[in-house]
Design an enzyme around this catalytic site. Structure first.
Site, short mmCIF file in Angstrom:
data_model
loop_
_atom_site.label_atom_id
_atom_site.label_comp_id
_atom_site.label_asym_id
_atom_site.label_seq_id
_atom_site.Cartn_x
_atom_site.Cartn_y
_atom_site.Cartn_z
N SER A 42 0.86 -1.19 0.00
CA SER A 42 0.00 0.00 0.00
C SER A 42 0.89 1.24 0.00
CB SER A 42 -0.88 0.01 1.25
OG SER A 42 -1.55 1.24 1.41
N TYR A 77 -2.31 -0.42 10.62
CA TYR A 77 -2.36 -0.82 9.21
C TYR A 77 -1.08 -0.41 8.49
CZ TYR A 77 -3.86 -1.07 4.34
OH TYR A 77 -3.94 -1.35 3.00
#
Length: 264
Positions: A143, A156
């Site tokens: 990501s 995250y």
């Protein structure tokens, strides 16, 4: 289309929906043999039926990648039924947006189990086969959060930083065995991810202009398969911000504070 995928065996985790399902569709269109892995077997069966109508060879495996024992016996079944493994797409993952002090411990553990340990576990299952073949391609979906952390995604972001660290080391280790390793670093994608990560819908609404379509991210992944591409970074503007962050972190954090805090 990618002619290099014709007749190749492609394993995709997190294949039951979103980006994983779209990568499966596009790989099928290129003539690949698909091995689809996810927890939700009903969705896998639905996708299998969809793809088999296009005369594509598809096998499905209900595996929770956060559980090492399931990965071991699940991949043992995959390896016993496939003559080779040409591509592994480690796509399974999820996130929950919370400030560090508010993050529930069970969600913190689960994110690391799926996003990091699950990815490593699946990779360890296919590496010996790819080394024996002297070929293969491992694609790890990370990501932009792994490059530029933002508030309210501390856990995250930590998992995706770990994925990038693992991927970058693996790339160097695997190079002598003819194995390519690519990281995929997308910004927000319009998928079910935000049903869990952003239950209020506020963040998804505020970054609507940045939202990527799963089709375009999948297309970039498909085009990279079989090439020695180091990273796929989307969208370009967000990746530029990540690059600037690596050079001038203090300045970017100060100037971008308002935008970063849109996860509320």
């Amino acid at each position: 289309m990618n002619s290099r995928l014709q007749g190749k065996y492609v394993v995709i985790t997190g294949a039951s929906s979103g980006l994983g399902a779209e990568i499966a569709r596009q790989a099928a269109a290129c003539g690949a043999h698909l091995v689809l892995v996810a927890r939700r077997v009903d969705r896998l069966e639905h996708l299998k039926a969809e793809l088999e109508r296009k005369n594509v060879e598809v096998s499905i495996h209900a595996i929770d990648v956060s559980k090492r024992e399931e990965v071991e016996w699940g991949f043992a079944a995959i390896l016993s039924s496939c003559p080779r493994i040409d591509v592994l797409v480690n796509n399974a993952g999820f996130g929950v947006f919370d400030e560090a002090g508010d993050a529930k411990w069970e969600e913190t553990e689960a994110m690391f189990q799926v996003n990091v340990l699950g990815l490593i576990s699946c990779t360890q299952m296919v590496l010996p086969v790819m080394k024996q073949q002297r070929s293969g391609h491992i694609i790890n979906v990370a990501s932009q959060a792994g490059k530029m952390a933002t508030p309210k995604s501390s856990v995250y972001a930590a998992t995706k930083h770990a994925v990038l660290g693992f991927t970058n080391s693996l790339r160097m280790e695997a190079a002598n065995d003819g194995i390519y390793v690519t990281s995929v670093n997308p910004g927000p994608i319009a998928t079910e991810f935000f049903d869990t990560a952003d239950k209020t819908g506020t963040y998804a609404k505020s970054v609507g202009g940045w939202m990527l379509k799963p089709e375009e991210v999948a297309k970039a992944v498909i085009q990279a398969i079989g090439t020695n591409k180091r990273e796929i970074n989307l969208p370009k503007l967000m990746n530029a911000a990540s690059f600037l962050y690596s050079l001038f972190p203090r300045t970017v954090e100060r100037l971008g504070r308002r935008a970063f805090n849109k996860k509320s």
